[in-house]
Design a protein around this motif. Structure first.
Motif, PDB file in Angstrom:
ATOM      1  N   GLY A  74      23.861   8.891   4.746  1.00 48.60           N
ATOM      2  CA  GLY A  74      24.030   8.890   3.207  1.00 48.60           C
ATOM      3  C   GLY A  74      25.136   8.167   2.673  1.00 48.60           C
ATOM      4  N   LYS A  75      25.498   8.529   1.594  1.00 46.96           N
ATOM      5  CA  LYS A  75      26.057   8.325   1.393  1.00 46.96           C
ATOM      6  C   LYS A  75      27.328   9.289   1.434  1.00 46.96           C
ATOM      7  CE  LYS A  75      28.963   7.022  -3.753  1.00 46.96           C
ATOM      8  NZ  LYS A  75      29.208   6.531  -2.832  1.00 46.96           N
ATOM      9  N   ASP A  76      28.574   7.507   2.472  1.00 51.14           N
ATOM     10  CA  ASP A  76      29.968   8.745   2.689  1.00 51.14           C
ATOM     11  C   ASP A  76      29.546   9.770   3.934  1.00 51.14           C
ATOM     12  OD1 ASP A  76      31.760   7.311   0.829  1.00 51.14           O
ATOM     13  OD2 ASP A  76      31.637   9.125  -0.346  1.00 51.14           O
ATOM     14  N   MET A  77      28.290   9.198   4.777  1.00 44.55           N
ATOM     15  CA  MET A  77      27.773  10.878   5.255  1.00 44.55           C
ATOM     16  C   MET A  77      27.476  10.247   6.860  1.00 44.55           C
ATOM     17  SD  MET A  77      25.829  13.815   5.192  1.00 44.55           S
ATOM     18  CE  MET A  77      26.786  14.711   3.375  1.00 44.55           C
ATOM     19  N   ALA A  78      27.439  10.886   7.627  1.00 46.76           N
ATOM     20  CA  ALA A  78      27.202  10.322   8.887  1.00 46.76           C
ATOM     21  C   ALA A  78      26.494  11.474  10.137  1.00 46.76           C
ATOM     22  CB  ALA A  78      28.677  10.052  10.220  1.00 46.76           C
ATOM     23  N   LEU A  79      25.700  11.409  10.786  1.00 43.25           N
ATOM     24  CA  LEU A  79      25.519  12.422  11.661  1.00 43.25           C
ATOM     25  C   LEU A  79      26.182  12.130  12.957  1.00 43.25           C
ATOM     26  CD1 LEU A  79      23.917  15.159  11.704  1.00 43.25           C
ATOM     27  CD2 LEU A  79      21.870  13.901  12.499  1.00 43.25           C
ATOM     28  N   LEU A  80      26.895  12.761  14.484  1.00 42.40           N
ATOM     29  CA  LEU A  80      26.803  13.007  15.051  1.00 42.40           C
ATOM     30  C   LEU A  80      25.953  13.417  16.278  1.00 42.40           C
ATOM     31  CD1 LEU A  80      28.812  12.005  17.205  1.00 42.40           C
ATOM     32  CD2 LEU A  80      29.847  14.466  17.382  1.00 42.40           C
ATOM     33  N   VAL A  81      25.262  12.750  17.253  1.00 49.20           N
ATOM     34  CA  VAL A  81      24.470  13.012  17.599  1.00 49.20           C
ATOM     35  C   VAL A  81      24.612  12.984  19.295  1.00 49.20           C
ATOM     36  CG1 VAL A  81      21.888  12.442  18.240  1.00 49.20           C
ATOM     37  CG2 VAL A  81      22.258  12.362  16.149  1.00 49.20           C
ATOM     38  N   GLY A  82      24.580  14.303  19.643  1.00 46.33           N
ATOM     39  CA  GLY A  82      24.721  14.847  20.909  1.00 46.33           C
ATOM     40  C   GLY A  82      26.220  15.735  21.733  1.00 46.33           C
ATOM     41  N   PRO A  83      26.673  14.707  21.282  1.00 47.06           N
ATOM     42  CA  PRO A  83      27.552  15.988  22.216  1.00 47.06           C
ATOM     43  C   PRO A  83      28.491  16.880  20.393  1.00 47.06           C
ATOM     44  CG  PRO A  83      28.797  14.149  21.476  1.00 47.06           C
ATOM     45  CD  PRO A  83      27.666  13.157  21.448  1.00 47.06           C
ATOM     46  N   PRO A  84      29.552  17.998  20.924  1.00 46.02           N
ATOM     47  CA  PRO A  84      29.671  18.539  20.026  1.00 46.02           C
ATOM     48  C   PRO A  84      30.533  17.837  19.398  1.00 46.02           C
ATOM     49  CG  PRO A  84      29.823  20.136  21.342  1.00 46.02           C
ATOM     50  CD  PRO A  84      29.193  18.898  21.711  1.00 46.02           C
ATOM     51  N   PRO A  85      31.655  18.140  17.603  1.00 44.47           N
ATOM     52  CA  PRO A  85      32.598  17.453  17.641  1.00 44.47           C
ATOM     53  C   PRO A  85      33.653  17.877  18.013  1.00 44.47           C
ATOM     54  CG  PRO A  85      31.472  19.305  15.874  1.00 44.47           C
ATOM     55  CD  PRO A  85      30.576  18.638  17.250  1.00 44.47           C
ATOM     56  N   ASN A  86      34.700  16.731  18.485  1.00 46.55           N
ATOM     57  CA  ASN A  86      36.103  17.049  18.723  1.00 46.55           C
ATOM     58  C   ASN A  86      36.258  17.601  17.439  1.00 46.55           C
ATOM     59  OD1 ASN A  86      39.035  15.964  19.315  1.00 46.55           O
ATOM     60  ND2 ASN A  86      38.226  15.715  20.839  1.00 46.55           N
ATOM     61  N   ALA A  87      37.250  18.220  18.275  1.00 45.60           N
ATOM     62  CA  ALA A  87      38.420  19.595  16.733  1.00 45.60           C
ATOM     63  C   ALA A  87      38.991  18.761  15.672  1.00 45.60           C
ATOM     64  CB  ALA A  87      39.313  20.447  17.456  1.00 45.60           C
ATOM     65  N   ASP A  88      39.332  17.978  16.396  1.00 45.98           N
ATOM     66  CA  ASP A  88      40.331  16.471  15.667  1.00 45.98           C
ATOM     67  C   ASP A  88      39.328  16.168  14.363  1.00 45.98           C
ATOM     68  OD1 ASP A  88      42.547  17.040  17.718  1.00 45.98           O
ATOM     69  OD2 ASP A  88      42.844  15.462  18.183  1.00 45.98           O
ATOM     70  N   LEU A  89      38.287  15.920  14.415  1.00 50.05           N
ATOM     71  CA  LEU A  89      37.471  15.024  13.161  1.00 50.05           C
ATOM     72  C   LEU A  89      37.795  16.419  12.142  1.00 50.05           C
ATOM     73  CD1 LEU A  89      34.267  14.244  15.320  1.00 50.05           C
ATOM     74  CD2 LEU A  89      35.943  12.598  14.210  1.00 50.05           C
ATOM     75  N   ALA A  90      37.963  17.348  12.502  1.00 49.95           N
ATOM     76  CA  ALA A  90      38.344  18.579  11.115  1.00 49.95           C
ATOM     77  C   ALA A  90      39.260  17.955  10.497  1.00 49.95           C
ATOM     78  CB  ALA A  90      38.013  20.432  11.552  1.00 49.95           C
ATOM     79  N   LYS A  91      39.964  17.302  10.953  1.00 53.00           N
ATOM     80  CA  LYS A  91      41.213  17.453  10.435  1.00 53.00           C
ATOM     81  C   LYS A  91      41.403  16.700   9.150  1.00 53.00           C
ATOM     82  CE  LYS A  91      44.480  18.090  13.804  1.00 53.00           C
ATOM     83  NZ  LYS A  91      45.158  17.195  15.389  1.00 53.00           N
ATOM     84  N   THR A  92      40.391  15.648   8.933  1.00 50.62           N
ATOM     85  CA  THR A  92      39.422  14.569   8.280  1.00 50.62           C
ATOM     86  C   THR A  92      38.333  14.436   7.023  1.00 50.62           C
ATOM     87  OG1 THR A  92      39.189  12.687   9.864  1.00 50.62           O
ATOM     88  CG2 THR A  92      41.596  12.812   9.375  1.00 50.62           C
ATOM     89  N   ALA A  93      37.880  15.324   7.639  1.00 49.76           N
ATOM     90  CA  ALA A  93      36.354  15.723   7.237  1.00 49.76           C
ATOM     91  C   ALA A  93      35.340  16.485   7.298  1.00 49.76           C
ATOM     92  CB  ALA A  93      35.352  13.899   7.979  1.00 49.76           C
ATOM     93  N   ALA A  94      34.953  17.352   6.577  1.00 49.12           N
ATOM     94  CA  ALA A  94      34.059  18.076   6.561  1.00 49.12           C
ATOM     95  C   ALA A  94      32.560  18.250   7.778  1.00 49.12           C
ATOM     96  CB  ALA A  94      33.424  18.181   5.594  1.00 49.12           C
ATOM     97  N   LEU A  95      33.316  19.040   8.667  1.00 51.46           N
ATOM     98  CA  LEU A  95      31.663  18.877   9.985  1.00 51.46           C
ATOM     99  C   LEU A  95      31.279  20.434   9.762  1.00 51.46           C
ATOM    100  CD1 LEU A  95      33.861  18.315  12.939  1.00 51.46           C
ATOM    101  CD2 LEU A  95      32.687  17.206  11.096  1.00 51.46           C
ATOM    102  N   THR A  96      29.369  19.796  10.162  1.00 52.48           N
ATOM    103  CA  THR A  96      28.659  21.236   9.262  1.00 52.48           C
ATOM    104  C   THR A  96      27.772  20.761  10.602  1.00 52.48           C
ATOM    105  OG1 THR A  96      28.712  21.390   7.068  1.00 52.48           O
ATOM    106  CG2 THR A  96      27.021  22.034   7.672  1.00 52.48           C
ATOM    107  N   ASP A  97      27.457  22.118  11.033  1.00 54.55           N
ATOM    108  CA  ASP A  97      26.668  22.361  12.376  1.00 54.55           C
ATOM    109  C   ASP A  97      24.676  21.839  12.215  1.00 54.55           C
ATOM    110  OD1 ASP A  97      24.872  22.348  14.638  1.00 54.55           O
ATOM    111  OD2 ASP A  97      25.305  24.492  14.985  1.00 54.55           O
ATOM    112  N   GLN A  98      24.305  20.437  12.366  1.00 54.72           N
ATOM    113  CA  GLN A  98      22.910  20.717  11.520  1.00 54.72           C
ATOM    114  C   GLN A  98      21.721  20.440  13.219  1.00 54.72           C
ATOM    115  OE1 GLN A  98      22.370  19.437   8.252  1.00 54.72           O
ATOM    116  NE2 GLN A  98      24.184  19.968   7.759  1.00 54.72           N
ATOM    117  N   SER A  99      22.193  21.613  13.797  1.00 51.88           N
ATOM    118  CA  SER A  99      21.748  21.521  14.636  1.00 51.88           C
ATOM    119  C   SER A  99      20.049  22.155  15.196  1.00 51.88           C
ATOM    120  CB  SER A  99      22.083  21.781  16.108  1.00 51.88           C
ATOM    121  OG  SER A  99      23.333  21.244  16.823  1.00 51.88           O
TER     122      SER A  99
END
Length: 181
Positions: A74-99
């Motif tokens: 969706g607009k300004d959003m991606a879904l990371l599929v597979g691994p848990p997100p690296n903690a560094d991503l939280a510095k520049t983006a909102a991360l939400t578990d959708q599992s």
């Protein structure tokens, strides 16, 4: 405290084969939405590449491979599929578990395009919708996501509450398509 047991959203309905098509539950691992903070899209893409080997996807595209994939969601959003997100991503983006929010299946086989043509108001033929293409769309009457992951293979995602309805609708389309062949 009792132990919780993870259960499939599909119960014992899958795998399902009709004709030359197979519908099976996709074990995709973690699902994490990534929404870059304002002005942080490039930094988030760079962090995703450094941590997981892929950039943020363009509109209606997916990046990565089966074990780690980023799907435009969706607009300004991606879904990371597979691994848990690296903690560094939280510095520049909102991360939400959708599992636990999504039910995922893979539809495989030569008639997959014809089956989905009965359910989706989008042209999913290989000439227009190549491997790595993705779309958020209606799947009959449900909101969902479809990503081409192989020449005759699609990853289909719907809200978990719609899992049984998804199997029912795809099974009907599989049977109708097989009857015409």
């Amino acid at each position: 405290m009792g132990e919780l047991i993870a259960k499939s959203a599909f119960g014992d309905l899958l795998p399902l084969s009709v004709g030359a098509a197979t519908l099976s539950e996709a074990d995709v691992g973690h699902l994490t939405s990534i929404a870059p903070f304002r002005g942080q899209t490039t930094a988030t893409s760079q962090a995703l590449r450094a941590a997981h080997g892929m950039a943020l996807p363009a509109v209606n595209r997916a990046t990565g491979k089966a074990v780690a994939r980023a799907i435009w969601f969706g607009k300004d959003m991606a879904l990371l599929v597979g691994p848990p997100p690296n903690a560094d991503l939280a510095k520049t983006a909102a991360l939400t578990d959708q599992s636990d929010a999504w039910a995922c299946v893979t539809l495989d086989g030569p008639p997959a395009e014809d089956i989905l043509a009965r359910l989706v108001p989008v042209d999913l033929r290989a000439a227009e919708f190549k491997r790595g293409h993705t779309v958020r769309t209606q799947i009959r009457h449900m909101n969902g996501s479809i990503t081409r992951v192989g020449s005759d293979s699609f990853l289909i995602m719907v809200f978990r509450s719609m899992a049984i309805t998804l199997v029912h609708d795809i099974k009907e389309a599989m049977e109708a398509t097989a009857a015409r062949r």
